[in-house]
Design a protein around this motif. Structure first.
Motif, mmCIF file in Angstrom:
data_model
loop_
_atom_site.group_PDB
_atom_site.id
_atom_site.type_symbol
_atom_site.label_atom_id
_atom_site.label_comp_id
_atom_site.label_asym_id
_atom_site.label_seq_id
_atom_site.Cartn_x
_atom_site.Cartn_y
_atom_site.Cartn_z
ATOM 1 N N TYR A 140 -25.505 125.781 -57.071
ATOM 2 C CA TYR A 140 -26.443 125.247 -56.079
ATOM 3 C C TYR A 140 -27.813 125.926 -56.114
ATOM 4 C CZ TYR A 140 -21.711 124.414 -54.304
ATOM 5 O OH TYR A 140 -20.385 124.080 -54.200
ATOM 6 N N LEU B 100 -22.923 128.026 -44.307
ATOM 7 C CA LEU B 100 -23.920 128.242 -45.357
ATOM 8 C C LEU B 100 -25.239 128.731 -44.769
ATOM 9 C CD1 LEU B 100 -24.819 128.037 -48.303
ATOM 10 C CD2 LEU B 100 -25.425 125.639 -47.868
ATOM 11 N N TYR C 252 -16.959 117.991 -40.366
ATOM 12 C CA TYR C 252 -16.685 119.250 -41.064
ATOM 13 C C TYR C 252 -15.880 120.178 -40.166
ATOM 14 C CZ TYR C 252 -17.649 123.958 -42.822
ATOM 15 O OH TYR C 252 -17.543 125.245 -43.260
ATOM 16 N N ARG D 227 -15.817 119.758 -52.164
ATOM 17 C CA ARG D 227 -16.536 120.881 -51.541
ATOM 18 C C ARG D 227 -17.916 121.052 -52.166
ATOM 19 N NH1 ARG D 227 -12.783 125.783 -52.320
ATOM 20 N NH2 ARG D 227 -11.282 124.359 -53.252
ATOM 21 N N VAL D 228 -18.005 120.897 -53.467
ATOM 22 C CA VAL D 228 -19.300 120.999 -54.146
ATOM 23 C C VAL D 228 -20.219 119.878 -53.674
ATOM 24 C CG1 VAL D 228 -20.464 120.867 -56.368
ATOM 25 C CG2 VAL D 228 -18.357 122.204 -56.149
ATOM 26 N N GLY E 268 -17.140 132.397 -47.521
ATOM 27 C CA GLY E 268 -16.794 131.155 -46.853
ATOM 28 C C GLY E 268 -16.345 131.312 -45.418
ATOM 29 N N THR F 122 -11.925 120.904 -54.822
ATOM 30 C CA THR F 122 -13.130 121.622 -55.241
ATOM 31 C C THR F 122 -14.317 120.688 -55.439
ATOM 32 O OG1 THR F 122 -11.770 123.291 -56.330
ATOM 33 C CG2 THR F 122 -14.084 123.185 -56.960
ATOM 34 N N TRP G 179 -15.854 133.018 -52.601
ATOM 35 C CA TRP G 179 -16.582 131.958 -51.898
ATOM 36 C C TRP G 179 -15.814 130.643 -51.973
ATOM 37 C CZ3 TRP G 179 -21.913 129.414 -53.215
ATOM 38 C CH2 TRP G 179 -22.507 128.964 -52.025
ATOM 39 N N THR G 180 -15.597 130.029 -50.841
ATOM 40 C CA THR G 180 -14.840 128.778 -50.795
ATOM 41 C C THR G 180 -15.644 127.586 -51.308
ATOM 42 O OG1 THR G 180 -15.542 128.455 -48.500
ATOM 43 C CG2 THR G 180 -13.414 129.531 -48.862
ATOM 44 N N ARG G 181 -16.951 127.770 -51.515
ATOM 45 C CA ARG G 181 -17.786 126.661 -51.989
ATOM 46 C C ARG G 181 -17.970 126.669 -53.507
ATOM 47 N NH1 ARG G 181 -20.334 124.133 -47.698
ATOM 48 N NH2 ARG G 181 -20.132 125.236 -45.723
ATOM 49 N N THR H 69 -21.433 120.535 -50.124
ATOM 50 C CA THR H 69 -22.379 121.653 -50.076
ATOM 51 C C THR H 69 -23.758 121.215 -50.565
ATOM 52 O OG1 THR H 69 -20.578 123.230 -50.425
ATOM 53 C CG2 THR H 69 -22.809 124.021 -50.820
#
Length: 571
Positions: free
Chosen positions: A254, A218, A465, A478-479, A214, A475, A246-248, A482
């Motif tokens: 994904y 990306l 962002y 964030r998902v 992160g 969370t 990973w922060t995502r 992304t």
């Protein structure tokens, strides 16, 4: 004949006459240099044999007593002031006079102290350097073993792996890209876990892992990962992705799991223990790469190894393009959910353009646009102005689609969807609003925030962002963001195409960003640089009249394939 007990060491080769009781032959004096050379030569063996026998005490008394002349010597007409063996005036003081003791001056002593201090300093630094690394690099039979004894949590973070690369940077990589370091093989200690134990699959014998954390955008991770995955293929290693930090979230939220779409040379083998991952050197058995350590591997040595040295211009980078294109087609693929979202967005554009989703017209007359704001720009790049975007859109549409002219601002008869038709990918709502306001209402503009599909519209960001605070976002959000970013990247660049679904005819993006670098992969090599005219382009010069990749930035912008990240901001 010489006296049998006479030591030769007491013969003075620069003395006066060699025959004390006989008149001597006159010699012509030489220059001081020549005389000195003769004196320092001494007598030859023949001359020593001709020396008369006489008492040592007389010789010493005659020659060593200052101011005294041997009584047996009578200078006369046949003699000169320079008898054989005479050196030069003043030389007799060296032999007959008192010896002068040469004491080193203060300057000489100071110089010697400086030299000695320098030598001790260098030795001390080397000793400290050696001791600092001794606990981390130990002899392990095969070479130098890296020891992570001062770490307790594995895998290490991206920053920690970069720190370890710095610590052993004095162990230079080999002359060629895949050669072991010049110091010899360097790796952690591996335990023999390859045999099946308790029904489990063995550990892969060779792996390459890309680590997500992160600290890079990306698009940056995808661009770097595409090259690393290609290196894993060349090395015949199994490729893994680590998302521990990973922060995502999780990679499989994904994208497809690489082990499912690319099992590698040892199908079914297991990941190595995290403590056996090594970032440097790249010749380690279980090599790990992340956005922090990429600079040690995707560097000038990488370019020398993988560029086409026989090609010219942009054609030199063609192998690097091919590596990335294959990785993004075979290994880095969106999962079923994201693929469905991408198809929905492409179908929406096709319907507005009066093109059915199963049309054979793959390259739709729309332009992908990457709208950026200040947080999206790297440290060495400036944000393109709104004016630059508007001008670029007019220029590229007029150049590529002259049969569909852009209506004049005064043309009140224009109706939706009027050109220039664009898909706007952005993570800043304010930037999107400014672009929309710069064109008439009849201009066709697509974006997540402008979509008629509720699921797509839900993926649009509510505020700009900011990577600094992204980890603090819940969370679920964030998902969601992304997923929206992946859809934007696909629609803007043309990545991950599917038969029957349109991709952009061109892309306008910000030079220096990895999303802009990836757009060349989506557009295709020939179309991106204007080489799709069925002609040869041996010089590698971009055809500006036909090129469809339009990076906004310096005129000298050239495609690299990826931009190495700068970790004080998103890139």
């Amino acid at each position: 004949m010489p006296h049998p007990n006479r030591p030769l060491a007491n013969i003075f080769v620069s003395s006066r006459s060699d025959r004390l009781n006989t008149p001597v032959q006159v010699l012509t004096p030489r220059t001081p240099h020549s005389r000195n050379g003769r004196a320092e030569e001494g007598f030859t063996e023949v001359e020593l044999d001709d020396l008369p026998e006489y008492d040592e005490e007389e010789e010493e008394d005659a020659f060593l007593s200052p101011g005294r002349t041997p009584s047996s010597v009578s200078p006369g007409p046949a003699s000169t002031a320079f008898p054989p063996g005479y050196r030069s005036r003043g030389d007799d003081r060296e032999i007959l006079g008192p010896k002068v003791r040469m004491c080193p001056s203060g300057l000489m002593l100071a110089e010697r102290l400086v030299y000695l201090s320098g030598a001790f300093f260098v030795f001390g630094i080397f000793a400290l350097f050696y001791m600092a690394f001794q606990r981390d690099l130990e002899d392990n039979g095969f070479g130098l073993a890296i020891n992570y004894r001062h770490y307790y949590v594995f895998p290490l973070t991206g920053a920690q792996y970069a720190h370890e690369c710095e610590r052993i940077s004095w162990f230079k990589e080999g002359l060629n890209y895949w050669d072991p370091p010049l110091s010899g093989p360097t790796d952690v200690v591996h335990h023999d876990r390859r045999l099946k134990m308790h029904g489990h699959s063995p550990i892969c014998s060779s792996t390459v892992t890309y680590q997500l954390d992160g600290h890079a955008g990306l698009a940056t991770d995808l661009a770097l990962m595409a090259q690393v995955a290609a290196l894993a293929r060349e090395r015949n290693s199994t490729f893994f992705i680590d998302d521990t930090y990973w922060t995502r979230g999780r990679w499989v939220d994904y994208f497809e799991d690489p082990i499912n779409v690319y099992p590698g040379p040892e199908p079914g083998c297991r990941r190595p223990p995290p403590e056996e991952l090594v970032a440097c050197p790249r010749s380690a058995r279980h090599w790990v790469v992340n956005s922090h350590t990429a600079k040690y591997h995707l560097n000038s040595q990488f370019s020398e190894r993988y560029e086409d040295s026989s090609a010219q211009g942009i054609n030199r980078r063609r192998p690097i393009y091919d590596h990335a294109a294959r990785s993004l087609a075979e290994i880095i693929r969106p999962d079923a959910h994201n693929s469905a979202l991408i198809r929905t967005a492409r179908s929406e554009i096709a319907s507005i353009l009066s093109l059915p989703h199963d049309s054979h017209s793959k390259y739709a007359p729309y332009i992908g646009v990457q709208l950026v704001h200040e947080h999206s720009i790297s440290h060495n790049t400036s944000t393109p102005s709104l004016k630059a975007y508007v001008q670029a859109m007019h220029d590229i549409w007029t150049r590529l689609y002259p049969n569909h002219p852009i209506p004049l601002d005064s043309d009140t008869t224009a109706h939706f969807p009027a050109p220039p038709i664009a898909y706007l990918a952005t993570d800043a709502p304010e930037t999107l609003r400014h672009y929309v306001a710069a064109f008439p209402a009849s201009t066709a503009k697509f974006a997540l925030d402008l979509s008629t599909d509720a699921e797509l519209r839900a993926l649009a960001p509510e505020h700009a962002y900011d990577p600094v605070f992204f980890a603090e976002v819940p969370t679920a959000e964030r998902v969601r963001l992304t997923r929206g970013l992946i859809v934007d990247l696909a629609l803007m660049s043309g990545l991950w195409p599917e038969d029957g679904y349109v991709v952009p005819g061109a892309t306008v993006c910000a030079a220096g960003l990895n999303a802009c670098e990836l757009a060349v992969i989506g557009l295709g090599w020939e179309r991106a640089f204007g080489f799709d005219d069925a002609k040869e382009h041996p010089t590698g010069e971009v055809d500006h009249a036909r090129m469809r990749w339009v990076p906004l930035g310096p005129q000298t912008t050239r495609w690299k394939g990826f931009e190495l990240p700068f970790h004080k901001g998103i890139v």
